[in-house]
Write a protein that holds these residues in place. Structure first.
Motif, PDB file in Angstrom:
ATOM      1  N   TRP A   1     -15.537  29.164 -34.647  1.00  0.00           N
ATOM      2  CA  TRP A   1     -15.095  30.342 -35.386  1.00  0.00           C
ATOM      3  C   TRP A   1     -15.086  31.541 -34.452  1.00  0.00           C
ATOM      4  CZ3 TRP A   1     -18.863  32.868 -39.434  1.00  0.00           C
ATOM      5  CH2 TRP A   1     -18.239  33.953 -40.054  1.00  0.00           C
TER       6      TRP A   1
ATOM      7  N   TRP B   1      -6.374  29.553 -39.762  1.00  0.00           N
ATOM      8  CA  TRP B   1      -6.867  28.319 -39.166  1.00  0.00           C
ATOM      9  C   TRP B   1      -5.994  27.993 -37.967  1.00  0.00           C
ATOM     10  CZ3 TRP B   1      -6.488  26.767 -44.796  1.00  0.00           C
ATOM     11  CH2 TRP B   1      -7.734  26.834 -45.429  1.00  0.00           C
TER      12      TRP B   1
ATOM     13  N   ARG C   1      -9.641  21.525 -48.642  1.00  0.00           N
ATOM     14  CA  ARG C   1      -9.055  22.750 -48.103  1.00  0.00           C
ATOM     15  C   ARG C   1      -7.568  22.863 -48.412  1.00  0.00           C
ATOM     16  NH1 ARG C   1     -12.702  21.290 -44.120  1.00  0.00           N
ATOM     17  NH2 ARG C   1     -14.328  22.850 -43.699  1.00  0.00           N
TER      18      ARG C   1
ATOM     19  N   GLU D   1      -2.397  29.308 -44.884  1.00  0.00           N
ATOM     20  CA  GLU D   1      -3.146  29.001 -43.662  1.00  0.00           C
ATOM     21  C   GLU D   1      -3.312  30.236 -42.773  1.00  0.00           C
ATOM     22  OE1 GLU D   1      -0.803  24.721 -43.491  1.00  0.00           O
ATOM     23  OE2 GLU D   1      -0.425  26.293 -42.011  1.00  0.00           O
TER      24      GLU D   1
ATOM     25  N   VAL E   1      -7.065  30.015 -46.640  1.00  0.00           N
ATOM     26  CA  VAL E   1      -7.914  30.529 -45.566  1.00  0.00           C
ATOM     27  C   VAL E   1      -8.600  31.848 -45.919  1.00  0.00           C
ATOM     28  CG1 VAL E   1      -6.131  31.834 -44.312  1.00  0.00           C
ATOM     29  CG2 VAL E   1      -8.022  30.771 -43.048  1.00  0.00           C
TER      30      VAL E   1
ATOM     31  N   ILE F   1      -5.461  20.464 -41.916  1.00  0.00           N
ATOM     32  CA  ILE F   1      -5.825  21.053 -43.204  1.00  0.00           C
ATOM     33  C   ILE F   1      -5.565  20.000 -44.266  1.00  0.00           C
ATOM     34  CG2 ILE F   1      -5.413  22.915 -44.849  1.00  0.00           C
ATOM     35  CD1 ILE F   1      -6.717  23.718 -42.160  1.00  0.00           C
TER      36      ILE F   1
ATOM     37  N   ASN G   1     -12.368  31.108 -45.251  1.00  0.00           N
ATOM     38  CA  ASN G   1     -12.870  31.690 -43.998  1.00  0.00           C
ATOM     39  C   ASN G   1     -12.868  33.213 -43.991  1.00  0.00           C
ATOM     40  OD1 ASN G   1     -11.752  32.710 -41.012  1.00  0.00           O
ATOM     41  ND2 ASN G   1     -13.587  31.436 -40.942  1.00  0.00           N
TER      42      ASN G   1
ATOM     43  N   LYS H   1      -9.575  24.205 -36.882  1.00  0.00           N
ATOM     44  CA  LYS H   1      -9.403  23.013 -37.714  1.00  0.00           C
ATOM     45  C   LYS H   1      -8.269  22.168 -37.134  1.00  0.00           C
ATOM     46  CE  LYS H   1     -12.500  24.318 -40.648  1.00  0.00           C
ATOM     47  NZ  LYS H   1     -13.829  23.667 -40.586  1.00  0.00           N
TER      48      LYS H   1
END
Length: 334
Positions: A241, A227, A161, A207, A169, A157, A173, A154
């Protein structure tokens, strides 16, 4: 399952977002007719023209008799109420993971009618060809520990988000890996320790999260999820990713790293399988088309809610303060 005599008709709610647009294009590529895009403004206009779809402003304008599937790809805090309403109205729904940002939000969806038959939760890791191989190997092993590293690219942020209610995160994620790994082991894991930080971007959310959990059967799982502003050389979802899941057992070790799978046996033998990079959204779209005609979702609502509850416990074990407000805290929970 009875195949449809025509292309499945699909609507995408939140189509202008990153995930929504990926869902829409993947479903079209898989053979669906994306007939309606739902966006509150004209951000979805270009995609609607590309897919020859109608653009409407609200899910209230959707009608069950006109659609075989509704995809919901919105911020996590908004999804439960909208998906519950769609289920009550008789739609089949594919919702972006997770089912909610926390267990309380999951309760909103838990009361929806047809939940177990008409809801598919978009945990795309199950679509990767390595996932079933790892799951089968784990079942045959005496597992000692699992180490997870999940990194999402990313540049910044911001937007939803950066809303603390979205969970940071670990929920946005890391929960992909939390859900998958927790599906291998029974019971509720104990969170031994968690550390959370916002040092990379300075946003109001976690994060970077590191957590250690222990499942009742004694398996210890460590999770690192964060991230970052750079893309790694290899990764899932076209490099956005990077994922590594390293499983250690008494009789061997299995390492899943993006599109490769390594196995070491106790005697030192080593095997490697390389997979062609694939679009997990496209793989998921093909599964969703089977779901349209009565197929079983890869992840049940109960398992999806369990993942949310585990992520909730991870965050609860590390009271978080954003950079500039206070230093990052680390805590243990026994």
């Amino acid at each position: 399952m009875t195949p449809l005599a025509r292309a499945p008709r699909v609507a995408v709610v939140g189509a202008a977002g990153w995930a929504g647009s990926r869902h829409a294009r993947a479903l079209a590529a898989a053979g669906a007719k994306v007939t309606i895009l739902v966006e509150k403004d004209d951000r979805g206009f270009d995609l609607a023209q590309e897919l020859d779809a109608q653009l409407v402003a609200s899910p209230a304008e959707l009608h069950p008799e006109d659609l075989d599937l509704v995809v919901v790809a919105l911020p996590t805090t908004i999804q439960p109420g909208i998906c519950a309403d769609l289920l009550h109205r008789g739609f089949r729904v594919l919702m972006e993971k997770p089912v909610a940002p926390d267990a309380e939000g999951g309760a909103v969806l838990a009361a929806a009618s047809g939940l177990n038959e008409r809801l598919m939760v978009g945990y795309t890791l199950h679509q990767h060809p390595a996932a079933s191989l790892v799951a089968q190997w784990v079942k045959s092993q005496d597992v000692i520990a699992v180490a997870i590293r999940s990194v999402a690219h990313k540049q910044s942020i911001n937007s939803w988000r950066a809303d603390p209610k979205e969970g940071g995160v670990a929920v946005v994620n890391g929960i992909h890996a939390i859900e998958l790994v927790s599906s291998w082991f029974g019971g509720d894991p104990k969170v031994l320790a968690t550390s959370a930080s916002s040092s990379m971007y300075g946003s109001p959310v976690a994060e970077h999260v590191i957590s250690t959990l222990e499942f009742p059967e004694g398996v210890v799982v460590t999770l690192q999820s964060y991230w970052c502003p750079w893309q790694e050389p290899q990764g899932l979802n076209q490099g956005d990713w990077s994922l590594t899941i390293d499983v250690l057992a008494t009789d061997g070790r299995m390492l899943w790293s993006n599109d490769s799978l390594h196995v070491w046996e106790r005697d030192g033998a080593h095997y490697e399988t390389a997979f062609e990079p694939s679009d997990l959204f496209l793989r998921q779209a093909k599964t969703a088309l089977k779901f349209c005609v009565g197929g079983t979702p890869p992840v049940s609502f109960a398992q999806a809610l369990r993942a949310t509850e585990i992520a909730d416990a991870v965050l609860a074990a590390a009271p978080f303060r954003a950079k500039g407000i206070g230093r990052t805290l680390t805590s243990s929970k026994t």
